[in-house]
Motif scaffolding. Sequence first.
Motif, PDB file in Angstrom:
ATOM      1  N   ASP A 121      16.530   4.033   8.989  1.00  0.00           N
ATOM      2  CA  ASP A 121      15.135   3.505   8.962  1.00  0.00           C
ATOM      3  C   ASP A 121      14.413   3.740   7.626  1.00  0.00           C
ATOM      4  O   ASP A 121      13.909   2.591   6.980  1.00  0.00           O
ATOM      5  CB  ASP A 121      14.269   3.537  10.282  1.00  0.00           C
ATOM      6  CG  ASP A 121      12.865   2.707  10.112  1.00  0.00           C
ATOM      7  OD1 ASP A 121      13.369   1.240   9.803  1.00  0.00           O
ATOM      8  OD2 ASP A 121      11.898   3.177  10.419  1.00  0.00           O
ATOM      9  N   ALA A 122      14.562   4.959   7.363  1.00  0.00           N
ATOM     10  CA  ALA A 122      13.930   5.412   5.829  1.00  0.00           C
ATOM     11  C   ALA A 122      14.680   4.798   5.038  1.00  0.00           C
ATOM     12  O   ALA A 122      13.873   4.227   3.851  1.00  0.00           O
ATOM     13  CB  ALA A 122      14.034   7.037   6.069  1.00  0.00           C
ATOM     14  N   CYS A 125      13.772   1.183   4.510  1.00  0.00           N
ATOM     15  CA  CYS A 125      12.043   1.111   4.187  1.00  0.00           C
ATOM     16  C   CYS A 125      12.198   1.379   2.718  1.00  0.00           C
ATOM     17  O   CYS A 125      11.446   0.713   2.149  1.00  0.00           O
ATOM     18  CB  CYS A 125      11.349   2.016   4.990  1.00  0.00           C
ATOM     19  SG  CYS A 125      11.109   1.508   6.712  1.00  0.00           S
ATOM     20  N   LYS A 131       6.367   0.752   4.057  1.00  0.00           N
ATOM     21  CA  LYS A 131       6.249   2.010   4.769  1.00  0.00           C
ATOM     22  C   LYS A 131       6.905   2.203   5.983  1.00  0.00           C
ATOM     23  O   LYS A 131       6.797   1.180   6.843  1.00  0.00           O
ATOM     24  CB  LYS A 131       4.651   1.846   5.111  1.00  0.00           C
ATOM     25  CG  LYS A 131       4.087   3.376   5.369  1.00  0.00           C
ATOM     26  CD  LYS A 131       2.532   3.428   5.611  1.00  0.00           C
ATOM     27  CE  LYS A 131       2.049   4.868   6.107  1.00  0.00           C
ATOM     28  NZ  LYS A 131       0.594   4.750   5.895  1.00  0.00           N
ATOM     29  N   GLN A 132       7.314   3.405   6.398  1.00  0.00           N
ATOM     30  CA  GLN A 132       8.020   3.725   7.513  1.00  0.00           C
ATOM     31  C   GLN A 132       7.219   4.281   8.405  1.00  0.00           C
ATOM     32  O   GLN A 132       6.114   5.166   8.133  1.00  0.00           O
ATOM     33  CB  GLN A 132       9.218   4.542   7.380  1.00  0.00           C
ATOM     34  CG  GLN A 132       9.967   4.984   8.360  1.00  0.00           C
ATOM     35  CD  GLN A 132      11.182   5.859   8.184  1.00  0.00           C
ATOM     36  OE1 GLN A 132      11.094   6.970   7.347  1.00  0.00           O
ATOM     37  NE2 GLN A 132      12.323   6.000   9.109  1.00  0.00           N
ATOM     38  N   LYS A 133       7.358   4.321   9.996  1.00  0.00           N
ATOM     39  CA  LYS A 133       6.492   4.576  10.782  1.00  0.00           C
ATOM     40  C   LYS A 133       6.966   6.278  10.824  1.00  0.00           C
ATOM     41  O   LYS A 133       8.172   6.746  10.830  1.00  0.00           O
ATOM     42  CB  LYS A 133       6.914   4.314  12.124  1.00  0.00           C
ATOM     43  CG  LYS A 133       6.434   2.903  12.555  1.00  0.00           C
ATOM     44  CD  LYS A 133       6.851   2.642  13.813  1.00  0.00           C
ATOM     45  CE  LYS A 133       6.328   1.159  14.196  1.00  0.00           C
ATOM     46  NZ  LYS A 133       6.497   0.584  15.495  1.00  0.00           N
ATOM     47  N   ASN A 136       9.711   7.622  13.234  1.00  0.00           N
ATOM     48  CA  ASN A 136      11.013   7.288  12.845  1.00  0.00           C
ATOM     49  C   ASN A 136      11.406   8.141  11.761  1.00  0.00           C
ATOM     50  O   ASN A 136      12.662   8.919  11.974  1.00  0.00           O
ATOM     51  CB  ASN A 136      10.993   5.997  12.416  1.00  0.00           C
ATOM     52  CG  ASN A 136      10.609   4.975  13.642  1.00  0.00           C
ATOM     53  OD1 ASN A 136      10.481   5.101  14.820  1.00  0.00           O
ATOM     54  ND2 ASN A 136      10.892   3.674  13.118  1.00  0.00           N
ATOM     55  N   PHE A 137      10.605   8.538  10.876  1.00  0.00           N
ATOM     56  CA  PHE A 137      11.140   9.345   9.852  1.00  0.00           C
ATOM     57  C   PHE A 137      11.436  10.771  10.510  1.00  0.00           C
ATOM     58  O   PHE A 137      12.556  11.378  10.151  1.00  0.00           O
ATOM     59  CB  PHE A 137       9.987   9.546   8.747  1.00  0.00           C
ATOM     60  CG  PHE A 137      10.656  10.594   7.573  1.00  0.00           C
ATOM     61  CD1 PHE A 137      11.539  10.321   6.632  1.00  0.00           C
ATOM     62  CD2 PHE A 137      10.168  11.918   7.781  1.00  0.00           C
ATOM     63  CE1 PHE A 137      11.906  11.160   5.915  1.00  0.00           C
ATOM     64  CE2 PHE A 137      10.553  12.959   6.807  1.00  0.00           C
ATOM     65  CZ  PHE A 137      11.371  12.447   5.797  1.00  0.00           C
TER      66      PHE A 137
END
Length: 381
Positions: A121-122, A125, A131-133, A136-137
Amino acid sequence: MKVGFITSEYPHPQITHAAGIGTSIKNLAVALVNKGVGVTVFVYQQNENTIISDEGVEIHLIKKESFKYFTWYFYRKLIQLYVNKVVEDKKIDVLEAPDWTGITAFTTFKVPLVIRFHGSDAYFCKLEKRKQKFKNFVFEKKALIKAAAYIAPTTFAGKETQKIFSLNKKKIKTIHYGLQLKDFENETPLIYNRNTILYIGTIIRKKGVFELAEIFNKVIESNQEAQLILIGNDAPDIKTGASSTYKLVENLFSNEAKKKVNYLGKVPYSEVKNHIKNAHVCVFPSFAETLGMVAIESMALQKPVVNTNIGWAQELIDDGENGFLVHPSNIDLYAKHILTLMNDENLCAKIGKTARKKVETTFNIEILADQNIAYYKSILK
């Protein structure tokens, strides 16, 4: 040697979802089995707990479960317990999992774990500049730092992921996804539906579908016979919150272009090859991939591909030789390349042949399976 794959998707009628990650895993799994490697696939988030066999691969479906509190944690522990039991029973030597959502965060396995960079996800993004949550990171980072080693499908994806998570460069090995070439033969490459442009992929912003609408508007201005076929799931749009990205895309088509667009939705994987064979030109104007399996499949079937020119794509195509590379935002140039191909059948045939040769030399799963085996063995030393 025995290898286990942990995944949320895999191509099989009893499995709820399959896309690029699942296809790449299956290609490798079957090739490994053919080389005498025992392969077990663990597919989580399924509708039932069951075991099935397909082409020599043993597939364990792990049912989706909810807990009163912290489902994200306890479901991971459930996966851990299930996988470790099978690892012991079957004497599996090494496990592999994807980086997406950090499914192996908060888990401990009894054998070394390799994480393949299918695309975190990173990573997406960063490429999409969104912007990533934070959660999630954290999950992805925690999963990655616990792994024994990493495999990247492209050098670009490896470098970007390494930078995002500050990983040890020495632990990253680039091994491309591959195809079983005998399953992608086109006996009649000169027979296809003239002026047909084909897009295959999720209908989502990061795949460049908004730009594709503008590109097709340009194409239709010069070639009234052109038609665009789109295949893939419709996704919600992150930027606007709309439930259907395709409805947003549809509004961008000119009146003339709209008459020549055919959105087929999701098509069974078994039928996709015929759509590729029937296409004149295949297009993939994506902003975010790690490699792009469907572009390789199109090249293997001797189709001229107009691809994005971002990072990973430069490892697939040599621009002007076995396809074209154009940034998705360069609408005029992208349309120009499509028109050039549709107006020159000899060029299409030439690029199609060289595209096939590129796949044979770079994306042959038989060769790549040997590379994976050698890398697994190096981790176990």
